[in-house]
Design an enzyme around this catalytic site. Sequence first.
Site, mmCIF file in Angstrom:
data_model
loop_
_atom_site.group_PDB
_atom_site.id
_atom_site.type_symbol
_atom_site.label_atom_id
_atom_site.label_comp_id
_atom_site.label_asym_id
_atom_site.label_seq_id
_atom_site.Cartn_x
_atom_site.Cartn_y
_atom_site.Cartn_z
ATOM 1 N N LYS A 163 0.846 -1.208 0.000
ATOM 2 C CA LYS A 163 0.000 0.000 0.000
ATOM 3 C C LYS A 163 0.871 1.244 0.000
ATOM 4 O O LYS A 163 2.023 1.216 0.453
ATOM 5 C CB LYS A 163 -0.965 0.047 1.185
ATOM 6 C CG LYS A 163 -0.309 0.149 2.577
ATOM 7 C CD LYS A 163 -0.057 1.577 3.051
ATOM 8 C CE LYS A 163 0.658 1.641 4.368
ATOM 9 N NZ LYS A 163 1.791 2.471 4.505
ATOM 10 N N ASP B 146 -1.796 -1.303 10.271
ATOM 11 C CA ASP B 146 -2.082 -1.328 8.827
ATOM 12 C C ASP B 146 -2.761 -2.622 8.379
ATOM 13 O O ASP B 146 -3.195 -2.726 7.234
ATOM 14 C CB ASP B 146 -0.769 -1.206 8.022
ATOM 15 C CG ASP B 146 -0.180 0.192 8.086
ATOM 16 O OD1 ASP B 146 -0.904 1.131 8.456
ATOM 17 O OD2 ASP B 146 1.011 0.331 7.764
HETATM 18 O O1 C5P Z 1 0.618 -0.870 14.875
HETATM 19 P P1 C5P Z 1 2.022 -1.070 14.419
HETATM 20 O O2 C5P Z 1 2.744 -2.127 15.226
HETATM 21 O O3 C5P Z 1 2.164 -1.300 12.965
HETATM 22 O O4 C5P Z 1 2.763 0.297 14.706
HETATM 23 C C1 C5P Z 1 4.173 0.408 14.720
HETATM 24 C C2 C5P Z 1 4.550 1.623 15.547
HETATM 25 O O5 C5P Z 1 4.113 2.814 14.868
HETATM 26 C C3 C5P Z 1 3.872 1.680 16.891
HETATM 27 O O6 C5P Z 1 4.655 1.056 17.859
HETATM 28 C C4 C5P Z 1 3.777 3.164 17.154
HETATM 29 O O7 C5P Z 1 4.981 3.621 17.680
HETATM 30 C C5 C5P Z 1 3.623 3.779 15.775
HETATM 31 N N1 C5P Z 1 2.223 4.123 15.416
HETATM 32 C C6 C5P Z 1 1.636 5.205 16.032
HETATM 33 N N2 C5P Z 1 0.348 5.547 15.692
HETATM 34 C C7 C5P Z 1 -0.327 4.839 14.759
HETATM 35 C C8 C5P Z 1 0.268 3.731 14.122
HETATM 36 C C9 C5P Z 1 1.559 3.401 14.471
HETATM 37 O O8 C5P Z 1 2.229 5.876 16.880
HETATM 38 N N3 C5P Z 1 -1.568 5.196 14.457
#
Ligand code: C5P
Length: 300
Positions: free
Chosen positions: A12, A137
Site C-alpha cells: 500500500k 495497517d
Molecule cells: O501498529 P504497528 O505495530 O504497525 O505500529 C508500529 C509503531 O508505529 C507503533 O509502535 C507506534 O509507535 C507507531 N504508530 C503510532 N500511531 C499509529 C500507528 C503506528 O504511533 N496510528
Amino acid sequence: MGKRMIIEAPAKINLILDIKGKRPDGYHELETVMHQISLADRIILNPCASGIKLGINSGLVPYNESNLAYRAASVFFQKNGFKGGIEIFIEKNIPVGAGLAGGSTDAAAVLLGINEIYEYNLSEELLLEMAAELGSDVPFCVLGSSALARGRGEILTPLPSAVFLEIVLVKPDFQLSTAEVYSKFELAKVEQFPDTRAFLAAWGRGDVEDIAVNMVNVLESVSIRIHPEIAVIKERLKELGALNAVMSGSGPSVFGIFKERKGAAQAAETLRKWYSEVYLVSSYKRGDYDGKKEIIAGRP
Ligand code: C5P
C-alpha cells in the site's frame, strides 16, 4: 484438509497522511488514505496436520515467531481453534522497512487464506478485529483497494475504486523504523497539512491531477530530517514529470503520480541511474500482478 492456496499480498501507499494528535495509548490519531498498488508478495499456504511453519525467500525479514505472518496464523488458531496446521511460504517482493505495509499485507493474506482453506467462514468483522490486534495497517490490508483510515488506522471507510493511478515508486537504500518516526513527530514542526476534504472531493470526481496536488504526508517533517535524501527523491520525481510526489507512511519510500504510463516509464528509467530500487507500478487490480489465477486477497 483444505487445498494449497497462493495469495497475492499487495503493498500500500498513503496518498495523504495527517496526524490529529497523540492518544492516551501512545499511538497517534491518524487520518490517512491508503491505496493498494501492483507490487505484491506471494503467500503460499499449505495445510498440514498440525503446527505453524514458516519459510521465506528473503534474509531481510524475521524467519521466526516474531514474523507478522506467523503471528497472524497463531492468533487465528488461538481464537478460533485449530482445525489443522499451516505451512506458510512468503515470496518477498515488497521492500522491507519501506512504509509500504509489506509485513502487514502478508499477515492479512494469512488471515484470509486460513479462513478460506479451512472453511472457518469468519465474517469480515471478525477478521478485521484480529487484524487490528496484529498491527495498525493490517485491517486495511484485509479490506483492500482504497480506504480512508482513522483512529490507529483501523477505522476504515472504503473509497470507490474507479480511480486508476500510474505510479513510480523509489525505495532508497536505507530503512526507517515506524516507531522511531512516530516518536519524533512534533505537530509544531509540520509545514503543510493535507486537506482531506479537498482530497476526497478530487477522488470522488476521479480527477487525477487534483488528487496528486492534494497529496501531503505530515511524517515527512520527521523522516526528511533523519534522511534529507527523501526530499531529493521528491524533487527528482517532480522534475521528471510527476504531478506530485510524496513519501509513503513513515517512509522512506517515495512515490510520484504520473498522468500517463509512458511518462512514468521514462521517469523510472532515468531514476534507475541513481537508485537501485525503482518500481513502475499502478493501482492494484486483483490478479494483475503476475497473471496467476489461484488468488483470493485484494478485492478487485
Ligand atoms: O501498529 P504497528 O505495530 O504497525 O505500529 C508500529 C509503531 O508505529 C507503533 O509502535 C507506534 O509507535 C507507531 N504508530 C503510532 N500511531 C499509529 C500507528 C503506528 O504511533 N496510528
